[in-house]
Design an enzyme around this catalytic site. Structure first.
Site, PDB file in Angstrom:
ATOM      1  N   ASP A  39       0.809  -1.205  -0.137  1.00  0.00           N
ATOM      2  CA  ASP A  39       0.066  -0.059  -0.029  1.00  0.00           C
ATOM      3  C   ASP A  39       0.976   1.245   0.060  1.00  0.00           C
ATOM      4  O   ASP A  39       1.774   1.444   0.906  1.00  0.00           O
ATOM      5  CB  ASP A  39      -0.864   0.006   1.346  1.00  0.00           C
ATOM      6  CG  ASP A  39      -2.205   0.952   1.113  1.00  0.00           C
ATOM      7  OD1 ASP A  39      -1.913   1.888   0.420  1.00  0.00           O
ATOM      8  OD2 ASP A  39      -3.065   0.516   1.916  1.00  0.00           O
ATOM      9  N   ASP A  40       0.818   2.026  -0.905  1.00  0.00           N
ATOM     10  CA  ASP A  40       1.604   3.388  -1.112  1.00  0.00           C
ATOM     11  C   ASP A  40       2.929   3.315  -1.395  1.00  0.00           C
ATOM     12  O   ASP A  40       3.933   3.935  -0.912  1.00  0.00           O
ATOM     13  CB  ASP A  40       1.192   4.330  -0.066  1.00  0.00           C
ATOM     14  CG  ASP A  40      -0.155   4.631   0.224  1.00  0.00           C
ATOM     15  OD1 ASP A  40      -1.022   4.372  -0.803  1.00  0.00           O
ATOM     16  OD2 ASP A  40      -0.728   5.271   1.166  1.00  0.00           O
ATOM     17  N   CYS A  77      -5.712   4.052  -4.152  1.00  0.00           N
ATOM     18  CA  CYS A  77      -6.048   2.796  -3.590  1.00  0.00           C
ATOM     19  C   CYS A  77      -7.064   1.937  -3.981  1.00  0.00           C
ATOM     20  O   CYS A  77      -7.116   0.986  -4.752  1.00  0.00           O
ATOM     21  CB  CYS A  77      -5.924   2.694  -2.261  1.00  0.00           C
ATOM     22  SG  CYS A  77      -6.906   3.785  -1.085  1.00  0.00           S
ATOM     23  N   ARG A  81      -7.371  -1.428  -6.569  1.00  0.00           N
ATOM     24  CA  ARG A  81      -7.974  -2.755  -5.995  1.00  0.00           C
ATOM     25  C   ARG A  81      -9.234  -3.187  -6.718  1.00  0.00           C
ATOM     26  O   ARG A  81      -9.388  -4.529  -7.210  1.00  0.00           O
ATOM     27  CB  ARG A  81      -8.150  -2.531  -4.545  1.00  0.00           C
ATOM     28  CG  ARG A  81      -7.325  -2.404  -3.765  1.00  0.00           C
ATOM     29  CD  ARG A  81      -7.534  -1.702  -2.385  1.00  0.00           C
ATOM     30  NE  ARG A  81      -6.192  -0.947  -1.762  1.00  0.00           N
ATOM     31  CZ  ARG A  81      -5.252  -1.690  -0.940  1.00  0.00           C
ATOM     32  NH1 ARG A  81      -5.588  -2.804  -0.570  1.00  0.00           N
ATOM     33  NH2 ARG A  81      -4.362  -1.029  -0.604  1.00  0.00           N
ATOM     34  N   LYS A 139      -6.267  -5.299   3.673  1.00  0.00           N
ATOM     35  CA  LYS A 139      -6.978  -4.068   3.436  1.00  0.00           C
ATOM     36  C   LYS A 139      -8.022  -4.441   2.246  1.00  0.00           C
ATOM     37  O   LYS A 139      -7.450  -4.676   1.170  1.00  0.00           O
ATOM     38  CB  LYS A 139      -6.141  -2.769   3.028  1.00  0.00           C
ATOM     39  CG  LYS A 139      -6.892  -1.462   2.609  1.00  0.00           C
ATOM     40  CD  LYS A 139      -5.978  -0.419   2.340  1.00  0.00           C
ATOM     41  CE  LYS A 139      -6.751   0.744   1.967  1.00  0.00           C
ATOM     42  NZ  LYS A 139      -5.769   1.781   1.724  1.00  0.00           N
ATOM     43  N   HIS A 141     -11.365  -1.953   1.340  1.00  0.00           N
ATOM     44  CA  HIS A 141     -11.695  -0.855   0.952  1.00  0.00           C
ATOM     45  C   HIS A 141     -12.470  -0.778  -0.463  1.00  0.00           C
ATOM     46  O   HIS A 141     -12.410   0.068  -1.382  1.00  0.00           O
ATOM     47  CB  HIS A 141     -10.484   0.050   0.649  1.00  0.00           C
ATOM     48  CG  HIS A 141     -10.772   1.453   0.678  1.00  0.00           C
ATOM     49  ND1 HIS A 141      -9.919   2.196  -0.073  1.00  0.00           N
ATOM     50  CD2 HIS A 141     -11.915   2.179   1.222  1.00  0.00           C
ATOM     51  CE1 HIS A 141     -10.383   3.683   0.108  1.00  0.00           C
ATOM     52  NE2 HIS A 141     -11.508   3.502   0.992  1.00  0.00           N
ATOM     53  N   HIS A 230       1.095   2.513   4.102  1.00  0.00           N
ATOM     54  CA  HIS A 230       0.149   3.340   4.224  1.00  0.00           C
ATOM     55  C   HIS A 230       0.325   4.282   5.589  1.00  0.00           C
ATOM     56  O   HIS A 230       0.817   3.461   6.468  1.00  0.00           O
ATOM     57  CB  HIS A 230      -1.207   2.896   4.158  1.00  0.00           C
ATOM     58  CG  HIS A 230      -2.240   3.854   3.931  1.00  0.00           C
ATOM     59  ND1 HIS A 230      -2.766   4.558   4.982  1.00  0.00           N
ATOM     60  CD2 HIS A 230      -3.279   4.115   2.834  1.00  0.00           C
ATOM     61  CE1 HIS A 230      -3.895   5.362   4.538  1.00  0.00           C
ATOM     62  NE2 HIS A 230      -3.985   5.100   3.242  1.00  0.00           N
ATOM     63  N   ASP A 335      -0.316  -0.755  -4.659  1.00  0.00           N
ATOM     64  CA  ASP A 335      -1.669  -0.084  -5.278  1.00  0.00           C
ATOM     65  C   ASP A 335      -1.517   1.174  -6.088  1.00  0.00           C
ATOM     66  O   ASP A 335      -2.388   1.544  -6.901  1.00  0.00           O
ATOM     67  CB  ASP A 335      -2.827  -0.062  -4.147  1.00  0.00           C
ATOM     68  CG  ASP A 335      -2.251   0.749  -3.136  1.00  0.00           C
ATOM     69  OD1 ASP A 335      -1.060   1.147  -2.866  1.00  0.00           O
ATOM     70  OD2 ASP A 335      -3.249   1.078  -2.157  1.00  0.00           O
ATOM     71  N   ASN A 336      -0.386   1.988  -5.592  1.00  0.00           N
ATOM     72  CA  ASN A 336       0.024   3.405  -6.301  1.00  0.00           C
ATOM     73  C   ASN A 336       1.206   3.697  -5.808  1.00  0.00           C
ATOM     74  O   ASN A 336       1.809   3.005  -4.961  1.00  0.00           O
ATOM     75  CB  ASN A 336      -1.297   4.159  -5.817  1.00  0.00           C
ATOM     76  CG  ASN A 336      -1.632   4.413  -4.392  1.00  0.00           C
ATOM     77  OD1 ASN A 336      -2.721   4.063  -4.216  1.00  0.00           O
ATOM     78  ND2 ASN A 336      -0.739   4.704  -3.624  1.00  0.00           N
ATOM     79  N   LYS A 392       1.547   9.628  -5.282  1.00  0.00           N
ATOM     80  CA  LYS A 392      -0.066   9.190  -4.878  1.00  0.00           C
ATOM     81  C   LYS A 392      -0.987  10.402  -5.354  1.00  0.00           C
ATOM     82  O   LYS A 392      -0.902  11.590  -4.990  1.00  0.00           O
ATOM     83  CB  LYS A 392      -0.229   8.786  -3.619  1.00  0.00           C
ATOM     84  CG  LYS A 392      -1.510   8.324  -3.423  1.00  0.00           C
ATOM     85  CD  LYS A 392      -1.657   7.774  -1.969  1.00  0.00           C
ATOM     86  CE  LYS A 392      -3.039   7.235  -1.504  1.00  0.00           C
ATOM     87  NZ  LYS A 392      -3.136   6.743  -0.207  1.00  0.00           N
TER      88      LYS A 392
END
Length: 594
Positions: A39-40, A77, A81, A139, A141, A230, A335-336, A392
């Protein structure tokens, strides 16, 4: 020029799929698949892509597979996903932005709900229907009502955090738009253990799920979307200590060091250049104490990446000890790009006051520990994305281009790296072809569903082709008013102000991944054709304009307060007080670009 954007020739590879499916069924050797999502995580945050951070587990996977150096996602994110798990564009699967950031002017439209629509089928559902066990720990989301949780979207066993993020040490919301940290186990609210640390816990649960059905003859698909890295950036002290002193020279030096390593490793061309982001502060004007504070922020971040890699290694060791490793394919990505929130002026009285109201602190001594709240800010975020521009939320390469590693002994890879263009919607069709499972037709489960638009990367993995995208294929993209379109080696991009200039640019992202040479004036024909293609993408996919003055963070603040507190003005004002430091540090970073 092809009129339809993303149109897939559905018969392509169909015969190969059937042959592969039959042969795998006959041999009983359908591979296990593990999809790991950081994540991130920035483009150069892992060692195979130029990082100084120790990531031996991911490095071993890269050495036993293929690293994709020109792979792109959404810059946020939830949209990533949604596309990752369905192979369907974010504007058609219901998740064009995180739900917390969708303005009322857009939220009235069916494709702007911010949760995964019933018009798509997840890769987990398709694999489950083909006899796979399906597990998810991490996660989610993509919706938190019962019908939207992963337990209702094809996953047999789950432990899922439903929000944008949460604390890594305890069951605690990380921003006050959430009343609590929403964790679910197999579709029901759950309580985290006292000794919780996110990366360790998620791997513990993944191993538990896999082991529960070990030996029954069925393959498994495990989806492990980490919270790392994150915000809040947190890590065990032993991992942080490894990086104390590593970042004392600052973010500009780090960005340059990573660029040099990326060139040496062949991740980017030797001749490529990079820009200095206008949101990057001057390291030299900082006091010694300020430098020490920022260096530790980055050390915590590195420790969090290192800890994630360590726990990935535990999963690999478990699979090896139980004889399951040889028949497992790993997919690792992010994710990014890196997260720039928090500003470089993070350790001030206003921020400390705001964090204190949330029962957080940002003290130097305990940075990264339980009860602390840390970010890396825009300057180190640019280093994490080195040698790319932006991060991001933005449509620059630093927001969209992330590492992708696909590894496994059952994949006969002919190369260790590929610079062929690939996109997040390619992951689902790749998994399906690896597993020998056919794509859904126009209907699935009695309902009309969106077709998968991505392309399987398996021919690339096997060395049968040099690219799966032709010069005519186009990929459109939009998030929060930031827009891009990819075609061949080229990309047009428009990044809104105040961070961007709200002007379309044209780059060759193969020779110039740093987006330093605008080709708009030199290649007007290509530029206009790609701009026309983008307008077709907008029309065919129901892309809506953002309202005048729209800003992502501000909309999250407005939506979050409204959803949580409604018309309770006293609680609303209290939340504003808490969020003001976060919002104004974000605006401080933006104003440097005006």
């Amino acid at each position: 020029m092809k009129k339809a954007i993303h149109r897939k020739n559905y018969s392509r590879h169909f015969a190969a799929l059937i042959v592969l499916f039959v042969s795998l069924q006959a041999s009983g050797e359908q591979p296990n698949v593990i999809l790991i999502l950081a994540d991130d995580l920035g483009f150069s945050d892992i060692a195979p892509f130029g990082s100084e951070i120790s990531t031996p587990s991911i490095t071993a996977l890269a050495e036993n597979g293929v690293s994709f150096t020109n792979y792109h996602t959404s810059a946020s994110c939830a949209p990533t996903r949604g596309m990752l798990l369905t192979g369907v564009d974010s504007h058609r699967n219901g998740v064009p932005n995180i739900p917390e950031a969708i303005p009322p002017e857009q939220a009235s439209q069916a494709n702007y709900k911010g949760v995964l629509g019933n018009n798509v089928v997840t890769v987990a559902t398709l694999l489950q229907g083909a006899g796979y066990h399906t597990y998810m720990a991490g996660k989610w989301h993509l919706g938190k009502t019962a019908n939207l949780l992963p337990s209702s979207r094809g996953f047999e066993r789950t432990v899922a955090m439903a929000d944008t993020g949460s604390d890594n040490w305890e069951q605690k919301p990380y921003i006050p738009i959430y009343e609590k940290a929403n964790w679910y186990a197999d579709g029901k609210e759950t309580t985290l253990p006292e000794d919780f640390y996110s990366s360790r816990y998620l791997i513990d649960k993944t191993i538990e799920f896999i082991d529960s059905n070990r030996g029954d003859g069925s393959p498994f698909f495990a989806y492990v979307p980490f919270q790392a890295v994150h915000i809040p950036v947190q890590a065990p002290k032993a991992f942080i200590d490894k990086y104390m002193g590593v970042y004392d020279e600052g973010w500009t030096v780090l960005r340059e060091q990573r660029q040099a390593r990326a060139k040496q490793l062949g991740i980017v061309p030797e001749t490529s250049d990079m820009v200095t982001m206008s949101t990057t502060s001057s390291w030299d004007i900082l006091t010694d104490s300020e430098k020490s504070y920022h260096a530790k922020r980055m050390a915590v971040y590195a420790g969090m990446v290192d800890a994630m890699d360590f726990h990935i290694g535990r999963l690999v060791d478990y699979l090896k000890s139980t004889g399951q490793f040889e028949n497992t394919v790993f997919i690792f990505t992010s994710d990014n790009g890196s997260e720039a929130s928090g500003s470089d002026n993070f350790n001030n009285k206003v921020m400390r006051f705001g964090l204190g109201l949330q029962d957080y602190n940002n003290d130097y001594e305990t940075l990264g520990a339980k009860g602390s709240y840390s970010t890396i800010g825009p300057s180190f975020a640019s280093a994490a994305a080195s040698p790319l521009s932006y991060y991001k939320f933005y449509a620059g390469e630093g927001g969209l281009r992330v590492p992708l590693v696909i590894s496994g002994n059952s994949i006969a890879a002919s190369r260790q790296k590929t610079n062929a263009f690939s996109y997040v919607t390619d992951i689902t069709p790749t998994i399906l072809e690896i597993a020998g499972v056919a794509r859904p037709g126009q209907h699935y489960g009695g309902r009309l569903v969106e077709p998968i638009i991505g392309k399987s990367l398996l021919p690339l993995l096997k060395g049968e082709v040099n690219t799966v995208y032709s010069e005519d294929d186009v990929i459109g993209y939009e998030l929060g008013g930031h827009a891009a379109l990819f075609q061949g080696d080229y990309k047009i991009v428009n990044i809104r102000g105040p961070v961007g200039d709200d002007i379309w640019h044209l780059y060759n992202i193969v020779s110039d991944p740093g987006e330093t040479i605008d080709l708009r004036e030199k290649m007007p024909g290509r530029f206009l054709t790609m701009l026309e293609n983008y307008q077709v993408y907008v029309s065919e996919n129901g892309v809506l304009p953002v309202p005048e003055g729209y800003q992502q963070v501000r909309q999250v603040l407005i939506n979050g307060m409204r959803d949580r507190f409604g018309d309770n003005i006293l609680i609303l004002l209290f939340t504003v007080i808490i969020m003001i430091p976060l919002y104004f540090t974000y605006r401080f970073a933006q104003r440097k670009n005006v």
